[in-house]
Design an enzyme around this catalytic site. Structure first.
Site, PDB file in Angstrom:
ATOM      1  CG  ASP A   1      -0.725  -0.379   8.183  1.00 26.03           C
ATOM      2  OD1 ASP A   1      -1.379   0.546   8.699  1.00 26.03           O
ATOM      3  OD2 ASP A   1       0.443  -0.245   7.756  1.00 26.03           O
TER       4      ASP A   1
ATOM      5  CE  LYS B   1       1.044   1.233   4.444  1.00 27.43           C
ATOM      6  NZ  LYS B   1       1.840   2.387   4.784  1.00 27.43           N
TER       7      LYS B   1
END
Ligand code: ATP
Length: 303
Positions: free
Chosen positions: A148, A24
């Site tokens: 995350d 990401k």
């Protein structure tokens, strides 16, 4: 005979899974303040990109991990193995798995590689062990592994708040990005320790980006990039600033450090433009990738 073949084929398929676990970037990362529990209150827009680790999960007696990569522990500190143990305990199952990890996402780079691996193991073992847990139930295990991880269980583009674990999916369109990593690692905890209260912001950058995401004009996204950790990171690690300048000089519409760094990404007009920028950047000391953003899952079964 036919029935037996079909059954054994089905079992055979379920005993081995190959997954891609994508990295990401943070299009916006704002730190709102420090909470009483010592964590920082965040607002971040997370975006999955097509640079992936490859994980193979196979049925085994115990939980085992194969695969060596610089800076990645192979013992119980490895997030992939920790995810398997945590799921086994939470589900109360007596199953094992051999996890083979082929690391491609740079380590301690601000790209969430360890969390992506953990999410891949949760989704993969959920299937291999036939638990049939919905993602919302996997979240309870995911947040215990890292803030995350809930994002990676979903992928695409998402607004994350709280410590980063509260996820709201956003609609996205494909963008071409260039990722540049200077081949040194940065500790997330040390980067947050460099923050001072005057670096806190109020969530306005995330609002501006979200308003511009619908149309997803690359120029509009580039104009709304923000990372509250970037200023202290550039002060501590000057190469981060040099990479940003090089990306802009090579034609990127905007450039920003991802997460706690040190990887920097540049926004291109298209994927082809991202490839041109990458070619212009070729330097011995940096690793560079042209990537596409992903609208779909960050974790994909590929075999
Ligand atoms: P963070 O999630 O802390 O922002 P990051 O995305 O910058 O981290 P990661 O690549 O996830 O970086 O690595 C963070 C730390 O986690 C590293 O120091 C590494 O030793 C450890 N680690 C444990 N398991 C893994 C894994 N499977 N892949 C990468 N790093 C791992």
């Amino acid at each position: 005979m036919v029935a037996f073949r079909a059954l054994s084929k089905g079992i055979g398929r379920a005993r081995r899974l190959v997954l891609n676990a994508s990295a990401k970037v943070n299009l916006v990362l704002e730190v709102l303040g420090k909470r009483d529990d010592g964590y920082h209150e965040l607002v971040t827009v997370m975006q999955a990109v097509d640079l992936s680790d490859r994980l193979t999960l196979e049925d085994a007696e115990d939980l085992e991990l194969d695969g060596r990569a610089a800076g990645v522990p192979t013992d119980d500190r490895n997030l992939a193995l920790r995810a398997a143990r945590a799921l086994r305990e939470a589900a109360g199952v007596d199953r094992g798995a051999r996890i083979t990890l082929d690391k491609r996402i740079p380590v301690a780079a601000g790209l969430g590689g360890g969390s992506a691996d953990a999410a891949a193991v949760l989704l993969g073992l959920n299937r291999l062990w036939r638990l049939r847990w919905p993602v919302a139930r996997l979240d309870t295990v995911a947040t215990g592994l890292g803030m995350d991880v809930p994002f990676f269980l979903r992928g695409g583009t998402a607004l994350a708040t709280g410590r980063g674990e509260r996820i709201e999916p956003l609609r996205g369109r494909s963008l071409g990005l260039v990722l540049v990593n200077p081949r040194f690692a940065v500790s997330t905890a040390q980067m947050y320790a460099r923050l001072t209260p005057e670096m806190y912001t109020d969530g306005g950058h995330a609002k501006t980006l979200c308003a511009g995401l619908g149309g997803r004009s690359p120029a509009r996204v580039a104009a709304s990039l923000y990372n509250g950790l970037q200023e202290p990171a550039v002060a501590a690690y000057p190469p981060i600033g040099r990479i940003r300048a090089a990306l802009l000089a090579a034609g990127a519409l905007g450039a920003l450090m991802s997460g706690s760094g040190p990887t920097v990404f540049g926004v291109a007009r298209s994927f082809e433009h991202a490839r041109q920028i990458r070619r212009r950047l070729t330097r011995g000391a940096w690793d560079c990738w042209a990537v596409r953003t992903l609208n779909g899952p960050a974790i994909r079964i590929v075999g």
